[in-house]
Design a protein around this motif. Structure first.
Motif, mmCIF file in Angstrom:
data_model
loop_
_atom_site.group_PDB
_atom_site.id
_atom_site.type_symbol
_atom_site.label_atom_id
_atom_site.label_comp_id
_atom_site.label_asym_id
_atom_site.label_seq_id
_atom_site.Cartn_x
_atom_site.Cartn_y
_atom_site.Cartn_z
ATOM 1 N N VAL A 28 19.703 -23.919 57.799
ATOM 2 C CA VAL A 28 18.762 -24.096 56.699
ATOM 3 C C VAL A 28 19.464 -24.786 55.537
ATOM 4 O O VAL A 28 20.557 -24.379 55.129
ATOM 5 N N VAL A 29 18.840 -25.837 55.038
ATOM 6 C CA VAL A 29 19.388 -26.608 53.923
ATOM 7 C C VAL A 29 18.334 -26.642 52.818
ATOM 8 O O VAL A 29 17.232 -27.141 53.013
ATOM 9 N N PHE A 30 18.672 -26.091 51.672
ATOM 10 C CA PHE A 30 17.795 -26.179 50.502
ATOM 11 C C PHE A 30 18.108 -27.457 49.735
ATOM 12 O O PHE A 30 19.286 -27.821 49.577
ATOM 13 N N THR A 31 17.069 -28.114 49.244
ATOM 14 C CA THR A 31 17.291 -29.292 48.400
ATOM 15 C C THR A 31 16.352 -29.243 47.203
ATOM 16 O O THR A 31 15.298 -28.605 47.229
ATOM 17 N N SER A 32 16.752 -29.938 46.157
ATOM 18 C CA SER A 32 15.844 -30.135 45.035
ATOM 19 C C SER A 32 14.755 -31.102 45.460
ATOM 20 O O SER A 32 14.788 -31.669 46.559
ATOM 21 N N TYR A 33 13.802 -31.333 44.580
ATOM 22 C CA TYR A 33 12.723 -32.284 44.855
ATOM 23 C C TYR A 33 12.973 -33.581 44.097
ATOM 24 O O TYR A 33 12.034 -34.319 43.829
ATOM 25 N N LEU A 34 14.245 -33.848 43.797
ATOM 26 C CA LEU A 34 14.606 -34.981 42.945
ATOM 27 C C LEU A 34 13.728 -34.938 41.693
ATOM 28 O O LEU A 34 13.117 -35.929 41.295
ATOM 29 N N ASP A 35 13.722 -33.765 41.080
ATOM 30 C CA ASP A 35 12.817 -33.509 39.973
ATOM 31 C C ASP A 35 13.587 -33.171 38.698
ATOM 32 O O ASP A 35 14.803 -33.350 38.624
ATOM 33 N N HIS A 36 12.877 -32.676 37.723
ATOM 34 C CA HIS A 36 13.439 -32.297 36.431
ATOM 35 C C HIS A 36 14.537 -31.238 36.625
ATOM 36 O O HIS A 36 14.469 -30.431 37.559
ATOM 37 N N PRO A 37 15.555 -31.212 35.760
ATOM 38 C CA PRO A 37 16.597 -30.192 35.898
ATOM 39 C C PRO A 37 16.076 -28.757 35.978
ATOM 40 O O PRO A 37 16.697 -27.921 36.643
ATOM 41 N N LEU A 38 14.951 -28.454 35.332
ATOM 42 C CA LEU A 38 14.388 -27.111 35.473
ATOM 43 C C LEU A 38 13.986 -26.865 36.923
ATOM 44 O O LEU A 38 14.251 -25.792 37.483
ATOM 45 N N GLY A 39 13.349 -27.845 37.557
ATOM 46 C CA GLY A 39 12.989 -27.726 38.961
ATOM 47 C C GLY A 39 14.217 -27.676 39.849
ATOM 48 O O GLY A 39 14.249 -26.957 40.863
ATOM 49 N N GLN A 40 15.240 -28.421 39.491
ATOM 50 C CA GLN A 40 16.500 -28.401 40.226
ATOM 51 C C GLN A 40 17.107 -26.996 40.186
ATOM 52 O O GLN A 40 17.587 -26.485 41.207
ATOM 53 N N CYS A 41 17.049 -26.361 39.024
ATOM 54 C CA CYS A 41 17.590 -25.005 38.890
ATOM 55 C C CYS A 41 16.751 -23.995 39.673
ATOM 56 O O CYS A 41 17.286 -23.040 40.247
ATOM 57 N N PHE A 42 15.435 -24.212 39.706
ATOM 58 C CA PHE A 42 14.567 -23.336 40.500
ATOM 59 C C PHE A 42 14.963 -23.401 41.974
ATOM 60 O O PHE A 42 15.085 -22.367 42.649
#
Length: 318
Positions: free
Chosen positions: A238-252
């Motif tokens: 399993v690999v989690f990734t950001s959505y190439l989104d805002h840093p708040l979303g990256q932290c989520f």
């Protein structure tokens, strides 16, 4: 979720195009504020998401989409932590990340110098030039492992041609192919059998059943727990990734990865959570710190950014 909802629209500018399905550099999204908590909505219409204007209207009308669902969940959990005066990352360890890179020699030099051992690149826009570039970098940095993401932009025949265009030595260094083509269990199994390279499913991870061994989870749009339970039973990586989104979303995304690594020891692989370096600097991106394999959560309550979030010009939606 009860209470008024406020939004703040933002635009982030990427240093390069971020995937084979998109050529734009300006990326719009909206932060939401519900009670004491914050969330992020950052759609990718090129990949099938509802566009931002429609997304905001759906939220206003009381409807939902995967993006809205995740943003409201984030705001709820972030708000709880802020009320309790704690950081959501307290007591958790975020998995290490690969480097998510543009086809730029200087970026590779910096990433390797910063300690990254796995490079993820987006493929499918100009295969001949891309293949030449990555093999040059592989020769320069022979210890690097590779994750190639095609965003399902090629047919199966195109993927097979692309792989034949890579040297056998390079193919042995591929950690996995992500969304090599539109998901099809039988076709993917045949592709894996023919080339022996692990396949990772992203866009169809909620529905996929066979033909892959790596599940990509994006907390910005995915319901996490059911996939984790299936991965545990099927022995998927399993690999989690950001959505190439805002840093708040990256932290989520990083927080959800840390939770999952705590709940499922040994199952969460090297992730793709450090993506703020793909964008031009702004106060939120600068707060994320250096781009390195170890994720550094910002200080503050909830997901952090306390003063930056409070200072934004919020507009009441509901």
């Amino acid at each position: 979720m009860k209470g008024p909802i406020y939004i703040h629209r933002y635009t982030m500018r990427s240093r390069a195009a971020l995937n084979a399905a998109s050529t734009r550099h300006d990326h719009e999204g909206a932060l939401i504020k519900v009670g004491d908590g914050y969330g992020c909505m950052h759609p990718w219409p090129e990949l099938g998401d509802v566009g931002l204007d429609a997304l905001i209207q759906i939220l206003k009308d009381g409807g939902t989409t995967p993006t809205i669902r995740s943003a409201l969940f984030c705001a709820r959990e972030d708000g709880k932590a802020r009320v309790e005066g704690r950081n959501l990352f307290d007591g958790l360890s975020v998995p290490r990340s690969n480097a998510t890179l543009a086809m730029d020699e200087a970026d590779f030099d910096t990433a390797v110098a910063s300690g990254f051992t796995i490079a993820k690149v987006k493929m499918g826009r100009d295969l001949e030039a891309e293949s030449k570039f990555i093999m040059e970098q592989a020769e320069k940095y022979p210890a690097l492992r590779w994750r190639l993401d095609f965003n399902a932009t090629l047919g199966r025949g195109g993927i097979e041609n692309a792989l034949r265009g890579l040297s056998a030595e390079f193919r042995e260094k591929i950690d996995f192919l992500e969304d090599p083509c539109v998901y099809d269990a039988k076709g993917w199994q045949e592709l894996h059998t023919r080339f022996g390279i692990p396949l990772a499913v992203d866009r169809d991870v909620d529905l996929a059943t066979k033909g892959f061994s790596v599940a990509i989870l994006k907390p910005a749009v995915n319901v996490i727990r059911p996939v984790l339970e299936r991965a545990h039973l099927e022995s998927w990586r399993v690999v989690f990734t950001s959505y190439l989104d805002h840093p708040l979303g990256q932290c989520f995304a990083a927080w959800r990865a840390a939770q999952s690594a705590n709940d499922y020891p040994g199952m969460i692989d090297t992730c793709g959570l450090v993506t703020h370096g793909l964008f031009e600097p702004d106060p939120f991106i600068e707060r994320m710190g250096e781009v390195k394999p170890d994720f550094s959560p910002p200080s503050g309550h909830g997901l952090g950014f306390d003063d930056l979030l409070e200072s934004l010009p919020w507009k009441k939606l509901i």
